[in-house]
Design a protein around this motif. Structure first.
Motif, PDB file in Angstrom:
ATOM      1  N   VAL A 135      -5.605   0.594   7.521  1.00  0.00           N
ATOM      2  CA  VAL A 135      -7.062   0.415   7.535  1.00  0.00           C
ATOM      3  C   VAL A 135      -7.550  -0.184   6.225  1.00  0.00           C
ATOM      4  CG1 VAL A 135      -9.269   1.631   7.718  1.00  0.00           C
ATOM      5  CG2 VAL A 135      -7.388   2.264   9.203  1.00  0.00           C
ATOM      6  N   LYS A 136      -6.920   0.211   5.128  1.00  0.00           N
ATOM      7  CA  LYS A 136      -7.332  -0.293   3.808  1.00  0.00           C
ATOM      8  C   LYS A 136      -7.171  -1.796   3.717  1.00  0.00           C
ATOM      9  CE  LYS A 136      -6.869   0.594  -1.128  1.00  0.00           C
ATOM     10  NZ  LYS A 136      -6.174   1.350  -2.158  1.00  0.00           N
ATOM     11  N   VAL A 137      -6.062  -2.310   4.281  1.00  0.00           N
ATOM     12  CA  VAL A 137      -5.782  -3.749   4.228  1.00  0.00           C
ATOM     13  C   VAL A 137      -6.567  -4.500   5.304  1.00  0.00           C
ATOM     14  CG1 VAL A 137      -3.995  -5.516   4.545  1.00  0.00           C
ATOM     15  CG2 VAL A 137      -3.487  -3.445   3.235  1.00  0.00           C
ATOM     16  N   GLY A 164      -9.152  -3.376   7.273  1.00  0.00           N
ATOM     17  CA  GLY A 164     -10.529  -3.035   7.556  1.00  0.00           C
ATOM     18  C   GLY A 164     -10.645  -2.508   8.976  1.00  0.00           C
ATOM     19  N   LYS A 165     -11.873  -2.314   9.441  1.00  0.00           N
ATOM     20  CA  LYS A 165     -12.086  -1.836  10.809  1.00  0.00           C
ATOM     21  C   LYS A 165     -12.050  -3.035  11.750  1.00  0.00           C
ATOM     22  CE  LYS A 165     -15.035   1.134  13.582  1.00  0.00           C
ATOM     23  NZ  LYS A 165     -16.277   1.892  13.662  1.00  0.00           N
ATOM     24  N   ALA A 174      -9.217  -7.489   2.161  1.00  0.00           N
ATOM     25  CA  ALA A 174      -8.244  -6.951   1.204  1.00  0.00           C
ATOM     26  C   ALA A 174      -7.804  -7.973   0.184  1.00  0.00           C
ATOM     27  CB  ALA A 174      -7.047  -6.439   1.962  1.00  0.00           C
ATOM     28  N   TYR A 202      -2.223   3.485  13.572  1.00  0.00           N
ATOM     29  CA  TYR A 202      -3.345   3.539  12.641  1.00  0.00           C
ATOM     30  C   TYR A 202      -2.969   4.525  11.544  1.00  0.00           C
ATOM     31  CZ  TYR A 202      -6.152   1.250  16.179  1.00  0.00           C
ATOM     32  OH  TYR A 202      -6.630   0.360  17.095  1.00  0.00           O
ATOM     33  N   PRO A 244      -4.113   5.264   7.004  1.00  0.00           N
ATOM     34  CA  PRO A 244      -5.002   4.796   5.939  1.00  0.00           C
ATOM     35  C   PRO A 244      -4.568   3.481   5.302  1.00  0.00           C
ATOM     36  CG  PRO A 244      -4.550   7.135   5.717  1.00  0.00           C
ATOM     37  CD  PRO A 244      -3.674   6.648   6.806  1.00  0.00           C
ATOM     38  N   GLN A 245      -3.242   3.320   5.117  1.00  0.00           N
ATOM     39  CA  GLN A 245      -2.765   2.100   4.449  1.00  0.00           C
ATOM     40  C   GLN A 245      -3.085   0.853   5.284  1.00  0.00           C
ATOM     41  OE1 GLN A 245      -1.060   4.874   4.892  1.00  0.00           O
ATOM     42  NE2 GLN A 245      -0.083   5.518   2.979  1.00  0.00           N
ATOM     43  N   GLU A 272       0.821  -1.215   0.000  1.00  0.00           N
ATOM     44  CA  GLU A 272       0.000   0.000   0.000  1.00  0.00           C
ATOM     45  C   GLU A 272       0.856   1.267   0.000  1.00  0.00           C
ATOM     46  OE1 GLU A 272      -3.250   0.593  -0.338  1.00  0.00           O
ATOM     47  OE2 GLU A 272      -3.518  -1.558  -0.701  1.00  0.00           O
ATOM     48  N   ARG A 290       2.391  -0.426  -7.169  1.00  0.00           N
ATOM     49  CA  ARG A 290       1.741  -1.443  -6.350  1.00  0.00           C
ATOM     50  C   ARG A 290       1.496  -2.689  -7.172  1.00  0.00           C
ATOM     51  NH1 ARG A 290      -3.503  -2.166  -4.059  1.00  0.00           N
ATOM     52  NH2 ARG A 290      -4.318  -0.303  -5.044  1.00  0.00           N
TER      53      ARG A 290
END
Length: 1262
Positions: free
Chosen positions: A179-181, A183-184, A201, A174, A176-177, A23, A29
């Motif tokens: 969280v993207k992989v 999730g929450k 992901a 924490y 963005p990268q 990410e 990528r």
């Protein structure tokens, strides 16, 4: 385009690491596929990265290789070689330390079998240990390496991902990268077996049963065969059936069966888990946990206190200007450095200051404890300069002054609040809305105003004098920033800027030739290089050896300089030859000799420590000072003037910031004339206007104030308050040009325009002919600290806060800064406001370790108070050393010190226990030898408190209603009267001790009341009252009175303790019913402190009677122990000397019976006979205890036991006596062993006498 093959399993952290690293490569990528890589690639495991064509030399396999490649592409593997090594080190930590224990904790929940059973059993404790290391590393910084996310953070975050999801929450990164992989991620509430879902992901592929085992395969080698997977599936099926069978059996068991004992919880594992928004009141409806836990107790309270405004002086009143009959209490915090983090010295300061503040607040005074932070000129500049060099390879000069100051502000805004968070953790009840930073506009204006006013009065002036100079910092430094390093002889020390260590601790002797004769004068020096700047030789006027040299000169060996022989009293005739070389420009004593004898001042060093103004040869010029040391020595040897070198004990001045050797250097600087101000400060104390506590510091105060020197306030830094002084150049031929050191050519002003007008007026020219150059220097940090007590309130402006809170009430600090800070505040307060800044100064002791040693990083005994509060493993302590600036040898030495003092690390003690311990240790006038084990002891005290209140609340019952006022009803039992007397005594002791700053007296009074009086005596003695409460109306009434007494003890006892232990007292107080629920304050912190007017029930007669009763109880208990009567109750006959004593015993018979576990208490007068078969002991001159043993114990059996014991003791003593009587015993046996043998013999003799006595007593019963 590259292709990344990953596992579809959502918990395969190896694949997740690769996905997160990918990410961070937005431009390159790779394509992601959740399948096994083709067999042709020969890939050993997922993740696998195929680069370009897919040929074998373009395939990377395994998490470490793939993620490292991707991190390099995304510039996330470190900015230089050092950082890359650190990243790799953290990856190894994640692989070797975190992953195995994380897997051991979580895999059984995921249904994965085959884990190491031994590791599984200890996995949770081991995980906590490893995470402590991680916590310690992350506490002072946001990222593990550098100032942004690196592969180190990714590796560690994915390694703790499983515990985070399935066991409990761990704070981590924490962005963005991630969280993207990932999730929450939901926080786990309870450990249960898990059915994994598909990885969000991983392109939406579904996980097969085999995918569960891919986690196991990833962690433990190659993927498993189909046969192995089937075998494990069968094992799981069998295990589930077995579990179901066990559950069915459990249901069939009868309800009356004894419950299994719950698993014993580890110390301090209870946490507060009720969702409570920050600032909302904590849940006090839920039942209290079984035992005290700091984590549970300390959660949520501070944020609520702060939000409610309890710490503000405005709380509970319309205006702070309103007259408060109870008075005002104001104290400002000694502002900690913005670069700093808490150490135990800070913890001591804050424990004392917060206890005092809370006490005054509870007394109803208008109370303000004002927080603040110091800009710490040198320390902060050094930190930011190092950061700049480390991250960008730039110096401050590369950036320029304005840009560098911007960088410092940026650093301050990012990191500078850390110490405030730590103060909150300590429970400090500061008014955070009034927090001040010494570089804030309000305080900066006050600093500028103070300088201008003092300069205009002539109190601040310009002069060229010797200063403490740090060549590394290129700045003058204050005395407090100079460490005195004591050497016993020749020592090699590291010096910044030198590859090899430099020799110190030697005395070099050499000869100066006397002009016009063959004589020579031998002098000695520890700094041979300074002889290049010598301008005289001094001898004592009474020294007969040199009388004939009066008026003579000596010759400098390297130039034609002739130097006078001067006669001066400062010379020590007995040291060396009695002749001393004089270098006025480079030594403080020589400077004064130079002034007295009008000698030349030759400066031979520039600001960087390079030689200038030196005689030939020319290569001396520009040479480093300590390289010149060797060169000068060799030159003297070549000329035949060298005499000898010998070891010399000495003190070397070292800059505490840069570790450079401090050099006395002549510099034009700004000085404060302290003569008059020092006299005023001394007189204020002499006349009783200012009180210094404890008074043994008065001698130091008067010594400093009466012999005060002028204060150098210039610092050659960029970070700080720039001096508002301007050098004047007049563009007019009638005015001669000025010199830098000439104060006449300097003016100051609030603006450049104001300064220009002053200059034009002084030189009688028009303003357009004036050119100004502002001084580049900044003010000494202690200058802004010196006006802190009034600058925080807006001085020189007339503000409401200044009118109400200045002068303050108290200044509390360590005695080590009595002169550097306290004296300067007093002097500047008197000078600028005409008032003392405070009425009293309380100076606490210095904290040392348990062995009495000064806290030192190299000894490994510097302890962060937060480590005592939350606990830390030995490995965690070691990790802190690894991250420090110590050299490897010192790190190893410090580790040994830590291992010796804290073999199992430091247990979690909690804030309250730490505060109580620090206050208990604070004996006036003594250093504090802090033993962490004693702090742990106070944590156990908290647990005792906790259990006592829980028991008492159960005893009070749900429907208990306390009376509106604490008062006596006249029906109290003797136990009630006694405990209320002791409570009143504790109130009196605490009141007097707070007023006298006697903190050990406060802690002792509270500790004794809760532990030895309320818990050990009263709660035990009233148990029969509650057990018989429902028997009749009299018993009910007695129980009700007892409950009111018990409530009063709890409520008042918690209020007494609240200033010192704010968290546990708030937690317990909130569970008690209120006397007046509608009007009582919402928090214990703003409830009134108990006073002697309300609690006036102290009775010496009652105390005296109970003291006698307790001596009887202790005697009975001792007898019971002697005869091993652990569970059997026996009748007790108390033979009293007179009827009054017998009457007293009768009055307290229920208490004696209960507390001594006796069957019956029978008082006898002196003439009444005692039945046969009793063991006897004397309780006091008024009472003899007779414990009935006949019929309770088998006398013959007991005698037989004692006969055996007697024989064993006699044999043991005989053997020991024989050993000690040997002729060579005293010569061959070590003294320590001899002492141990003598003690053993003495103990055995005492024991034998007791055995014989017991046998005699038993025989009387036969």
């Amino acid at each position: 385009m590259a292709t990344l093959y990953v596992s579809p399993h959502p918990d395969d952290f190896r694949s997740l690491l690769a996905l997160i690293a990918a990410e961070f490569c937005p431009s390159s990528r790779p394509r992601t596929i959740t399948e096994d890589p083709p067999a042709s690639l020969n890939a050993r495991s997922r993740p696998t990265l195929v680069l370009g064509t897919g040929e074998s030399d373009s395939v990377l396999s395994g998490a470490s290789a793939v993620s490292w490649y991707l991190a390099l592409q995304g510039k996330r593997a470190g900015v230089d070689t050092k950082q890359q090594s650190q990243v790799w080190q953290w990856l190894s930590f994640a692989d070797n330390e975190l992953t195995p224990v994380s897997s051991a904790v979580v895999f059984p929940l995921l249904g994965v079998m085959g884990m190491d059973k031994k590791l599984q059993q200890s996995s949770r404790a081991e995980l906590m240990r490893v995470l402590k290391v991680l916590d310690q590393a992350l506490e002072p910084r946001t990222f593990l390496v550098g100032e942004s996310v690196t592969l180190a953070d990714m590796g560690v975050a994915t390694a703790v991902l499983l515990p985070f999801k399935y066991v409990r929450m761990f704070q981590h990164l924490y962005c963005p990268q991630f969280v993207k992989v990932l999730g929450k991620i939901a926080l786990c509430e309870k450990m249960v077996p898990v059915t994994p879902k598909t990885n969000a992901a991983a392109n939406g592929s579904h996980a097969t049963p085999a995918a569960v085992d891919s986690v196991d395969a990833t962690a433990n080698g190659p993927p498993k065969t189909e046969a192995q997977l089937k075998k494990e599936a069968k094992k799981r099926e069998k295990l589930e059936k077995f579990q179901q069978k066990k559950e069915m059996e459990a249901k069939k068991k009868p309800a009356a069966e004894k419950k299994a004992k719950p698993e014993k919880k580890e110390l301090g594992v209870i946490t507060y888990n009720v969702p409570t928004p920050s600032g909302d009141k904590k849940d006090v409806i839920s039942p209290l946990p079984d035992s005290y836990s700091p984590q549970y107790v300390e959660a949520a309270w501070y944020q609520w206190w702060e939000k409610q405004g309890f710490f503000k002086p405005e709380y509970g009143r319309e205006s702070i200007s309103d007259q408060n009959p109870r008075g005002i209490f104001m104290m400002c915090i000694p502002p900690p450095n913005v670069t700093g983090s808490l150490h135990l010295g800070h913890a001591l300061t804050n424990a004392i200051q917060d206890s005092l503040t809370r006490w005054h607040r509870m007394r109803g005074e208008t109370t303000l404890w004002n927080p603040g932070c110091d800009h710490a000129g040198i320390a902060t500049q050094v930190v930011v300069e190092k950061k700049l060099m480390r991250e960008r390879g730039m110096s401050r000069h590369d950036l320029g002054r304005e840009n560098f100051i911007e960088e410092v502000w940026k650093w301050k805004n990012e990191k500078g609040d850390r110490i405030y968070h730590q103060l909150k953790k300590l429970g400090s009840s500061l008014d955070w809305d009034r927090a001040c930073f010494t570089m804030d506009p309000k305080l900066s204006y006050a600093v500028q105003e103070a300088f201008i006013r003092m300069h205009d009065e002539g109190v601040i002036y310009r002069s060229k004098r010797l200063v403490n100079w740090s060549c590394s910092l290129n700045s003058a430094i204050s005395d407090i920033e100079v460490d005195k390093k004591e050497l016993t002889g020749r020592t090699l020390l590291p010096v910044p800027g030198y590859k090899e260590k430099v020799e110190f601790g030697v005395l070099v002797s050499f000869a100066y030739k006397v002009d016009g004769s063959d004589e020579e004068v031998v002098v000695a020096t520890t700094r041979i290089e300074t002889m290049l700047g010598d301008t005289a030789v001094a001898v004592h006027p009474a020294d007969s050896r040199y009388q004939h040299l009066k008026g003579k000169m000596v010759l400098h060996p390297f130039c034609d300089r002739k130097m006078p022989i001067v006669f001066d009293d400062f010379v020590d005739m007995s040291f060396g030859t009695g002749a001393v070389k004089i270098t006025p420009a480079h030594d403080h004593n020589d400077y004064e000799v130079g002034e007295r004898h009008n000698l030349a001042f030759i400066n031979i060093l520039d600001e960087n420590g390079l030689l200038i103004n030196v005689p030939p040869p020319s290569w001396y010029s520009g040479m480093k000072r300590f390289e010149a040391r060797k060169a000068v020595l060799q030159a003297l040897k070549d000329r035949g003037q060298f005499k000898e070198i010998k070891d010399n004990p000495m003190v070397v001045p070292v800059c505490s910031r840069s570790k450079d050797i401090v050099e006395p250097l002549l510099k034009p600087q700004w000085y404060v004339n302290c003569t008059d101000m020092g006299k005023q400060a001394a007189d204020a104390v002499r006349e009783g206007q200012l009180k210094i506590i404890p008074d043994h510091h008065l001698k130091t105060w008067f010594n400093w104030m009466d012999n005060i020197r002028d204060w150098c306030i210039s610092r050659q830094l960029w970070w700080g308050h720039r001096i508002p002084a301007y050098f004047v150049t007049v563009n007019d031929s009638s005015v001669k040009p000025g010199e830098d050191m000439d104060g006449h050519y300097w003016v100051c002003g609030r603006t450049e325009e104001e300064a220009r007008e002053k200059a034009a007026k002084r030189f009688n020219v028009s303003a357009d002919k004036i050119t100004l150059r502002q001084d580049e220097d900044v003010l000494d940090t202690w200058f802004s600290s010196g006006i802190f007590p009034f600058s925080i309130f807006g001085w020189p402006n007339e503000t409401q806060d200044l009118n109400v809170f200045y002068p303050g009430t108290l200044l509390e600090t360590g005695h080590d800064i009595l002169f550097f800070w306290v004296a300067r505040m007093v002097m500047m307060g008197l000078k600028l406001t005409g008032k003392l800044p405070f009425k009293e100064v309380y100076l606490h002791a210095v904290v040392r370790d348990a062995h009495g040693r000064k806290m030192s990083k190299s000894l490994g005994n510097v302890i962060d108070p937060l480590d005592v509060i939350t606990g830390i493993s030995l490995e965690g302590l070691h990790a802190q050393l690894t991250d420090s600036n110590l050299d490897p040898l010192e790190v190893e030495k410090a580790k040994q010190g830590q291992k010796s003092d804290y073999p199992s690390g430091i247990p979690e003690c909690g804030t309250d226990a730490l505060r109580f311990a620090l206050c208990a240790y604070t004996s006036q006038g003594r250093d504090i030898n802090l033993d962490v084990n004693r702090i742990l002891g106070y944590r156990h005290f908290c647990n005792k408190l906790w259990n006592a209140v829980k028991f008492a609340m159960k005893t009070l019952g749900d429907n208990f209603v306390p009376s509106e006022k604490a008062k006596l009803c006249g029906e109290e039992s003797v136990s009630d009267r006694w405990i209320l007397s002791r409570l009143s005594a504790a109130v009196g002791l605490c009141d007097a001790a707070f007023k006298a700053y006697d903190f050990p007296a406060i802690t002792t009074a509270i500790y004794n009341f809760w532990l030895y009086e309320l818990c050990d005596v009263y709660l035990e003695s009233v148990k029969p009252v509650f057990s018989k409460a429902e028997e009749d109306s009299t018993s009910q009434r007695q129980a009700l009175v007892c409950r009111q007494t018990l409530y009063t003890c709890l409520e008042v006892g918690l209020r007494l303790l609240s200033p010192i232990m704010p968290f546990v007292t708030e937690e317990l107080y909130q569970r008690l019913p209120r006397r007046r629920p509608q009007t009582d304050p919402p928090s214990i912190s703003v409830t009134s402190y108990p006073d002697t007017e309300e609690f006036c029930w102290h009775s010496e007669e009652v105390d005296r009677d109970m003291e006698f009763i307790m001596s009887v109880v202790k005697t009975i208990r001792s007898l019971r122990a002697d005869y091993n009567l652990t569970k059997t109750r026996a009748d007790c006959y108390l033979q009293c000397i007179d009827s009054a004593t017998a009457s007293l015993v009768q009055k307290y018979s229920l208490q004696i019976q209960t507390l001594s576990y006796s069957q019956a208490i029978i008082p006898l007068t002196a003439n009444q006979p005692v039945p046969e078969g009793c063991a006897v002991a004397i309780a006091s001159d008024r009472c003899t205890v007779n414990l009935m043993l006949k019929g309770i114990i088998d006398v013959e059996k007991e005698v037989a036991k004692l006969m055996t014991k007697k024989g064993d003791l006699e044999k043991q003593m005989e053997k020991l006596t024989e050993k000690m009587s040997k002729s060579d015993y005293k010569e061959k046996v070590p003294v320590k062993v001899q002492e141990q043998d003598a003690e053993k013999l003495r103990q055995s003799q005492t024991e034998l006498e007791k055995v014989k006595e017991a046998m005699d007593n038993f025989r009387k019963m036969m």
